[in-house]
Design a protein around this motif. Sequence first.
Motif, PDB file in Angstrom:
ATOM      1  N   PRO A  46       0.822  -1.209   0.000  1.00 35.02           N
ATOM      2  CA  PRO A  46       0.000   0.000   0.000  1.00 35.02           C
ATOM      3  C   PRO A  46       0.860   1.266   0.000  1.00 35.02           C
ATOM      4  O   PRO A  46       1.963   1.286   0.540  1.00 35.02           O
ATOM      5  N   PHE A  47       0.343   2.323  -0.595  1.00 35.50           N
ATOM      6  CA  PHE A  47       0.987   3.630  -0.588  1.00 35.50           C
ATOM      7  C   PHE A  47      -0.080   4.701  -0.446  1.00 35.50           C
ATOM      8  O   PHE A  47      -1.239   4.490  -0.816  1.00 35.50           O
ATOM      9  N   GLN A  48       0.329   5.866   0.055  1.00 36.55           N
ATOM     10  CA  GLN A  48      -0.569   7.021   0.107  1.00 36.55           C
ATOM     11  C   GLN A  48      -0.047   8.093  -0.836  1.00 36.55           C
ATOM     12  O   GLN A  48       1.170   8.321  -0.926  1.00 36.55           O
ATOM     13  N   ILE A  49      -0.955   8.748  -1.559  1.00 35.49           N
ATOM     14  CA  ILE A  49      -0.569   9.801  -2.494  1.00 35.49           C
ATOM     15  C   ILE A  49      -0.379  11.110  -1.729  1.00 35.49           C
ATOM     16  O   ILE A  49      -1.325  11.633  -1.132  1.00 35.49           O
ATOM     17  N   PRO A  50       0.850  11.673  -1.720  1.00 33.75           N
ATOM     18  CA  PRO A  50       1.127  12.863  -0.922  1.00 33.75           C
ATOM     19  C   PRO A  50       1.007  14.183  -1.683  1.00 33.75           C
ATOM     20  O   PRO A  50       1.032  15.250  -1.074  1.00 33.75           O
ATOM     21  N   SER A  51       0.938  14.126  -3.019  1.00 39.97           N
ATOM     22  CA  SER A  51       0.946  15.370  -3.791  1.00 39.97           C
ATOM     23  C   SER A  51      -0.066  15.296  -4.925  1.00 39.97           C
ATOM     24  O   SER A  51      -0.654  14.250  -5.196  1.00 39.97           O
ATOM     25  N   GLY A  52      -0.238  16.425  -5.617  1.00 40.14           N
ATOM     26  CA  GLY A  52      -1.211  16.503  -6.707  1.00 40.14           C
ATOM     27  C   GLY A  52      -0.613  16.312  -8.079  1.00 40.14           C
ATOM     28  O   GLY A  52      -1.247  16.648  -9.076  1.00 40.14           O
ATOM     29  N   SER A  53       0.576  15.740  -8.186  1.00 38.86           N
ATOM     30  CA  SER A  53       1.240  15.624  -9.484  1.00 38.86           C
ATOM     31  C   SER A  53       0.553  14.638 -10.418  1.00 38.86           C
ATOM     32  O   SER A  53       0.794  14.652 -11.619  1.00 38.86           O
ATOM     33  N   MET A  54      -0.314  13.755  -9.862  1.00 38.92           N
ATOM     34  CA  MET A  54      -0.993  12.778 -10.712  1.00 38.92           C
ATOM     35  C   MET A  54      -2.484  13.085 -10.869  1.00 38.92           C
ATOM     36  O   MET A  54      -3.258  12.231 -11.294  1.00 38.92           O
ATOM     37  N   LEU A  55      -2.906  14.304 -10.487  1.00 38.64           N
ATOM     38  CA  LEU A  55      -4.287  14.710 -10.743  1.00 38.64           C
ATOM     39  C   LEU A  55      -4.551  14.735 -12.247  1.00 38.64           C
ATOM     40  O   LEU A  55      -3.649  15.072 -13.023  1.00 38.64           O
ATOM     41  N   PRO A  56      -5.750  14.393 -12.705  1.00 44.98           N
ATOM     42  CA  PRO A  56      -6.930  13.992 -11.939  1.00 44.98           C
ATOM     43  C   PRO A  56      -6.996  12.500 -11.640  1.00 44.98           C
ATOM     44  O   PRO A  56      -7.943  12.035 -11.024  1.00 44.98           O
TER      45      PRO A  56
END
Length: 273
Positions: A85-95
């Motif tokens: 598992p991982f958590q997304i910390p930033s918006g670089s892969m929006l949307p």
Amino acid sequence: MNFDFALILVLATLVTGLGWLVDKLFFEPSRRKKIATAEAASSDGSIPEDAKEKCAPLPWWSDFSRSMFPVLAVVLIVRSFIIEPFQIPSGSMLPTLKIGDFIVVNKFSYGLRLPVLGTKIVPVGEPQRGDVVVFKYPKNPSVNYIKRLVGLPGDVITYKDKTIFVNGVAQEQTLVAKLPPINTETLLVNETLGDVKHEMYTDVRASARSGSGEWVVPEGHYFMMGDNRDNSNDSRYWGYVPDELLVGKAFAVWMHWPTFFSLPDFSVVRGIE
């Protein structure tokens, strides 16, 4: 401070495994002898379990190792070779991925690798253009990044006028929406990379020349870009990702939990395209 959880897990598994083995080989036989002596001295040849514990108490470190080693070993195997598992910390892969999304990564998509070292021991599959990939940041391997794979080994990647060209071929883009419709700041676009169709953002305020350039991807390396195209720190700025730094393919979102004081949202469960 960044902690290498994989290294900590490996060390914890080794320490508890060693503790269990040392007790099994050197201390358990003497405990068995004490219990056998006590049983022989009893009238019926047996003693209660609590009497056995008092007669030959189990050291705390041995009890801890026996309890934790199987748990840690299972976690290590699952996390190293199956999913992580991982958590997304930033918006670089929006949307595609939002800040606070919790994702799962297939660890064997690109071959089974030794934990910590990242050495491939069993080749299973190869990265494909358009995959959403978790990898170790080349400039600081203790940090995990997630981006979309754009360039394979040997590819010539060109980025100009906010369009990706792979070996001279422009990757198809279709406008979906202007956000907001009035005084637009962001364009929502459908992009096709190879056989993968996905959504991406471009910032109308960013220069059309922002991030432009041409790169030839070396053998054994990959070129990564974020879906939030004008707000992504990716291969355009720091270079290529070596194969040994690949962690796995992100394939699903299982929870969204943006802040500690918010409620986890499980209604967002979905596959990642």
